[in-house]
Enzyme design. Sequence first.
Site, PDB file in Angstrom:
ATOM      1  N   ARG A  71     -27.758  -9.969  14.555  1.00 42.61           N
ATOM      2  CA  ARG A  71     -26.494 -10.527  14.048  1.00 42.61           C
ATOM      3  C   ARG A  71     -26.606 -11.902  13.378  1.00 42.61           C
ATOM      4  NH1 ARG A  71     -21.486  -9.850  17.973  1.00 42.61           N
ATOM      5  NH2 ARG A  71     -22.694 -11.255  19.296  1.00 42.61           N
ATOM      6  N   ASP A  72     -27.817 -12.394  13.188  1.00 38.23           N
ATOM      7  CA  ASP A  72     -27.949 -13.648  12.433  1.00 38.23           C
ATOM      8  C   ASP A  72     -29.261 -13.657  11.648  1.00 38.23           C
ATOM      9  OD1 ASP A  72     -27.085 -16.075  11.454  1.00 38.23           O
ATOM     10  OD2 ASP A  72     -27.813 -17.239  13.167  1.00 38.23           O
ATOM     11  N   ILE A  73     -29.513 -12.566  10.950  1.00 39.30           N
ATOM     12  CA  ILE A  73     -30.697 -12.476  10.103  1.00 39.30           C
ATOM     13  C   ILE A  73     -30.466 -13.322   8.845  1.00 39.30           C
ATOM     14  CG2 ILE A  73     -32.136 -10.930   8.713  1.00 39.30           C
ATOM     15  CD1 ILE A  73     -32.554 -10.561  11.690  1.00 39.30           C
TER      16      ILE A  73
END
Length: 207
Positions: A71-73
């Site tokens: 969820r935070d690539i």
Amino acid sequence: MRILNHVNLLKVYEVYETQNSIYVLVEQLKGGSLGDSIGSLRIFHPQEIKMIMKGILSGLAYMHSHNIMHRDIKPDNIMFRSENIEETVLADFGLATECDIPEYLFSRCGTPGYVAPEVINLVDLKAKYSTVCDIYSCGCIFYEIITGRRLFEARNQNDLLRLNKAAYIDFKMSVFMEMDKTALAVLKSMLEKEPAKRITAKDALLM
């Protein structure tokens, strides 16, 4: 991080907790981040791009097989194990979560400019989404290292959020005309606005 063990994911060795702090002991990475390389205006050769994307997708495919999404690539969370950038490592699992838990701790989250449309446009904060949200973010990185520019470029945060929410993508740049057709097909499928039509990490690795 204790559950996951893969060459393309940051390895955690120990966790120590005191009355006021938690210390996480992780492996040392010496190659800096993809964000650092992009910030220095580095031009990536096709083989380097292929290596970077394969590393990201391999790490994601493993995570997703465990029903966990990052969820935070983004470039700053893509690290290199050594200075020759041969091994790509996904780091910063602060927003990672299992997909099927009753309620996400954070629902609408991530870094503007790299967030999947179904996440940034989320209205019902109790609604669920799937691991392919990471694939959209991965597509944003793929686009950036191919073109040398961010997928969504804006003068301020509000404009950036508006562009990210709209998720309109122009593939008419000359670089895409010269790009390998299979790689372009993968990129377009990664950046598919509808999550149900988006390629998975496992399938992207097979192309």
